[in-house]
Scaffold this active site. Sequence first.
Site, PDB file in Angstrom:
ATOM      1  N   GLY B  29     -12.160  44.092  26.344  1.00 55.75           N
ATOM      2  CA  GLY B  29     -13.225  44.954  27.266  1.00 55.75           C
ATOM      3  C   GLY B  29     -13.895  46.213  26.464  1.00 55.75           C
ATOM      4  N   PRO B 105     -16.569  42.409  17.243  1.00 59.41           N
ATOM      5  CA  PRO B 105     -16.433  40.707  18.053  1.00 59.41           C
ATOM      6  C   PRO B 105     -14.707  40.794  17.298  1.00 59.41           C
ATOM      7  CG  PRO B 105     -17.222  40.617  15.462  1.00 59.41           C
ATOM      8  CD  PRO B 105     -17.895  41.378  15.937  1.00 59.41           C
ATOM      9  N   ASP B 161      -5.979  49.460  35.774  1.00 57.62           N
ATOM     10  CA  ASP B 161      -6.224  49.218  36.792  1.00 57.62           C
ATOM     11  C   ASP B 161      -5.862  48.245  37.215  1.00 57.62           C
ATOM     12  OD1 ASP B 161      -8.814  48.750  35.285  1.00 57.62           O
ATOM     13  OD2 ASP B 161      -9.297  47.038  37.373  1.00 57.62           O
ATOM     14  N   GLY B 464     -12.576   7.793 -16.876  1.00 56.78           N
ATOM     15  CA  GLY B 464     -12.667   6.422 -16.867  1.00 56.78           C
ATOM     16  C   GLY B 464     -13.825   6.203 -17.811  1.00 56.78           C
ATOM     17  N   SER B 465     -14.539   7.302 -17.457  1.00 58.60           N
ATOM     18  CA  SER B 465     -16.372   7.202 -18.075  1.00 58.60           C
ATOM     19  C   SER B 465     -16.572   7.030 -19.457  1.00 58.60           C
ATOM     20  CB  SER B 465     -17.102   8.725 -17.434  1.00 58.60           C
ATOM     21  OG  SER B 465     -16.444   9.484 -17.826  1.00 58.60           O
ATOM     22  N   SER B 468     -13.520  10.480 -23.229  1.00 54.36           N
ATOM     23  CA  SER B 468     -12.233  10.641 -25.007  1.00 54.36           C
ATOM     24  C   SER B 468     -13.034   9.892 -25.613  1.00 54.36           C
ATOM     25  CB  SER B 468     -11.114  10.396 -24.279  1.00 54.36           C
ATOM     26  OG  SER B 468     -10.334  10.787 -23.046  1.00 54.36           O
ATOM     27  N   SER B 535     -12.874  18.032 -15.394  1.00 50.59           N
ATOM     28  CA  SER B 535     -13.940  19.263 -14.724  1.00 50.59           C
ATOM     29  C   SER B 535     -14.952  19.128 -14.044  1.00 50.59           C
ATOM     30  CB  SER B 535     -14.596  20.072 -15.822  1.00 50.59           C
ATOM     31  OG  SER B 535     -15.555  19.376 -16.825  1.00 50.59           O
TER      32      SER B 535
END
Lengths: 306, 628
Positions: B29, B105, B161, B464-465, B468, B535
Site C-alpha cells: 500500500g 517499487p 481495517d 582450433g583457429s 598455438s 579469451s
Amino acid sequence: MQMDGDLRTHTHLERLEAESIYIMREVMAEAENPVMLYSVGKDSSVMLHLALKAFYPSKPPFPFLHVDTTWKFREMIEFRDQRAEELDIGLIVHINEEGVQQGIGPFTHGSQVHTDVMKTRALKQALDKYKFDAAFGGARRDEEKSRAKERVFSFRNAQHRWDPKNQRPELWDLYNGRVRNGESMRVFPLSNWTELDIWQYIYQENIPIVPLYFAKMRTVVERDGMLILVDDDRLPLGEGEVPEKKLVRFRTLGCYPLTGAVESRADDLPGIIQEMLVARTSEREGRAIDHDESASMEKKKQEGYF
Amino acid sequence: MNASIEQYLQEQAAKTTLRFLTCGSVDDGKSTLIGRLLYDSKLIFDDQLAALEADSKRVGTQGQDIDFALLVDGLAAEREQGITIDVAYRYFATDKRKFVVADCPGHEQYTRNMATGASGADLAVMMVDARRGILTQTKRHSYIVSLFGIKEVLVAVNKMDLVNYDESIFRIIEEEYREFASGLADDANIVCVPISALKGDNITEASRAMPWHDGITLMDHLETVDVEPGEEIHSFRLPVQWVNRPNLDFRGFSGTIAGGVVRPGDEIMALPSGQCSKVERIVTMDGDLEQATRMDAVTITLEDEIDISRGDVICAAQDPLQLTDQLSVHLLWMHDDELFPGRQYYLKSGNRTVSCVVTDLKHRVSINSLENHAAKKLSLNEVGVANVSLSDKIAFEPFGDNRSLGSFILIDKQTNGTVGVGLFDFSLRRADNVVWQVLDVNKSRRSDLKHQKPCVIWMTGLSGSGKSTIANILEGQLHAMHRHTYTLDGDNVRHGLNRDLGFTEADRVENIRRVGETSRLMVDAGLITIVAFISPFRTDRRMVRNLMDAGEFIEVFVDTPLEVCEQRDPKGLYRKARAGEISNFTGIGSDYERPAHAEVHLHTEDMSPEDAAAQVMAYLEERGILSS
C-alpha cells in the site's frame, strides 16, 4: 538561517538552490559540450539565474539554446533578446527551416504535428547540428506524472530516445553523466522544485520574468474553453468568434495559439502567489498538447521531447 | 492582501524539508499512502482529480472508488500492469514542513530503483501489510535503508481495517520487526504506527477505531522528526567540483561543502597533493561570505597558488582525510551481468572518477538471516563485502562518518551503465605511509639490455583457429633474432598455475586475470610475451589491456571461421561439445565476442601459419618493438 555552532538548518529554498548549483557544476565538469535550453518561461528564468550563481564570477560557460517554433508570443521574443543582451550570454536560436518551408503551424496542421515538427524535431536537429552531449532542461517532477519518474541525469540514446523502463540507477549526488559518441544526457536541475517554490524564489531573488505572467488588459478570443491571445494577424477567427479585451494573465507560456490565458487581477508577484494558493487546477491545464491522450507526455518524451 | 502574502512567504521560507521514501513489499500500500497524503493535504488539483477519477474507473483496482495508486504510477507500463517499476517523486507541504517523498517499487527485480529512492532520504516509511506481516522484501528494504545510513524508520502497519483493528496483530508485527532490526544498525530510531492508508486511519488524524494506540499519527511524526540531527562536530571538507577561472587574476575552487565549516583565514590542506594554504575568500554572487557550512555550494579562493584540480579535496589542515588506493567496501550490485572479482570498472566517489578492480569478494550477505556466505560473484540485487583496488589514491572517509566522501558508484567501462553502489568501510593500508620501493633496475633498463621493447602479444580466437601454431612459429623466429621471449599457452597454464580453476564464468574470469598479471610481470622483466588464449570476452581482454602501459598490449585476432575450426578439431573437442559432453564450449554453448579494434587481424583462411607469423612480425617492426 539559524546558526548553531558549525551546524545550521537550511531552509527549503536554500537546499533546493544548492542542489541545482551542484547539478550544473557537475555537468559542466563532465560533459564535453553542454547547452542550456532556454524556453523564456519562468522555470527557464530561474534556471538561468541559478546558472549565473553556479559559475560566478565566471559567466555560465556554455551556450543557451532557444527552439523557436515561430509561434511564440511576441513579448517572449522581445524579453529573450533583451535578457541575452543584458547578460551578455551566448544565445543560439534554432528554427526548423524545413517546417517553415512546408508551412507547418498549429492552425493548418493541428497541435500534434506542429509540436512534433517545430519543437521536438527542431530540438533534435539543433542537438545534432551542434553535437551537444548534455542539455539542461527546466522540467520539474511535480508538473506531470511521467516527469515524476525521470532521473536528474536522464540518458538518451543516439536517436534521442528515453527508455523509461530501463533508467540508470541514481544514487545520492553521484551522477553518472558518461555517454558514448552520439548519445546524450538531458539534465534537470529543477527536478525537485515545485511551482510554488519557483514563484517564491523569483520573488525572493527578484528575478526578471516575461510580463505575460502578470494580469493586464489583453485582446483574447474564447475557443474550446480556452482564452487565446490575439498576438498577431495569423490567428484565423472562426464563425462567431469575436476578439474582446479581458484582464488576463498566463500561468505557463508556450506557443500562443496553444496556450490558454486565465482571467486574473494578479499584476504583481504576491498577487500571483496568492492566486496559486487558492488555485484548483494545475498549471499544465492551460497546455493543449498535454490533453491529447492520457500517457501523452511519456510518449512525447520517449520521442525526444523535453 | 500583499502584507498577508508577504507574511505567508516569510513563514514558507523558514520551513525545513523532510525527504523520505516509502518502501516495503508489493501490495503493502505504498502508492495508496502517498495518494492519501496528497489528497488529505489538498494537493491534488481539480484537473488531476478528474483525470484520476476517470482512470480509476477504467483501470483502477478499487471498484468505483478512487485508486490513489494511479496518482503515482506514472508510466504507461506501470498503469497497465498495476505495479510500480520505478521510483516516483512527489511533493507536498503542511503548515509545519515541506516534504519530498520517493515512492519506491516493491518488486525484488526493481530493487535498484528502490535504492535510488532511498539514497538521499532522511527517513524511511516501511510499509507492512497487517495480514501478511514481515516479508522478505520488508527485510531487504530494511537492510538497504540501514546500509544507506538512514537512521529514522517509521514502520507503518497498514490495512488495519482488514484485521478488525486488532491490537495483538499490530504488537506481534512490531515485536518481530524490532527483533529483525536489532541485527541492523544499532543507532536507528524506530517508530511503529498502525494505519489504514485507504480509510485514512492514523494518517493525519488519530483513528477512533484504534483507541489502544496511544502514540502519534504518521503525519505527526513526519512533521516533527529532527531532520538535520546534531551530528558530532565535523572538520571542514570541500570536494572540488570545478576550477573557476574567469580570467588570469581569479582562481577559485567551486564545490559543495561535505562537512564542517570554513572561514577566511582558515588553514587548509589540498589532497592528494598535501599542499597547504589559507582560505582567502568565500565567493558567491550575493557577496563574499564570512563563513560557510555543510551543504553550501560555494567558491573559495586561497592565499597561495597551489595545484588543485577537479576531484581533489580541500580540507582542514589540522585534520586531513586519509588517502588510499585499497579499501574494504560494502557493495550492492545493480546489474543483470554479475560482478566477478578481477573485472575493471570506473569508480566515482565525490567528484573523482578512477579505475577500480574488485580484488577479493569476501562474502555475500543474506538479507533474510543477515548471515555471511562465501561467494565468488555477486548477482543482481545482492549485497557483499569486498576489497577494491584503485588506479589512483583518493581522499575518503568511512561512510559512517561522511556520506559524501564515503559513498561511490561503479560504472561499466563499455556501456557506461551504473552497475553497482558501494560504501567505503576502511582503508586496507595507509597508502600515504607506504613509499613505493623504487628499484634501481627497472623495466626499461632490463629491456634496454635485451635490445627490445617489452610487450604482450595476445592471440585470441576460437579453439582450433591456429593460435598455438602461429605463436610457436613466431617465438621461433624471434628467438633466432636473439630476442628474449616467453609463451603462455592456455592449455599449459591450466596444467599448473590455474589447475584449481574450472570452466564456470567466475573461474574463466579468474583464469584470464591470472594470466594477465603473469604477463604483466613478464613484461616488467623486459620480455616479449606471447599469450595464446581463446579469451572470448571483450571485458576480459580489456581488463588485461588496462594492466599494461600504453602500446604494450598487442591484440592479435586469429580469425578462423567456426566451420573451419570444427572441421580441423585437432583435440576432438568440437565433437564432444556437439555431443553435449562439454558445456559452455566457445562457439557452441558460449559466445565468442570478436575484437572490434585488434592491432593485428589475421584472416587465416587465406594464409599459411608462416604468413600469419610474418604479418605479426611486420607489425612488431613497424612499432619499433624489435629495434630498441
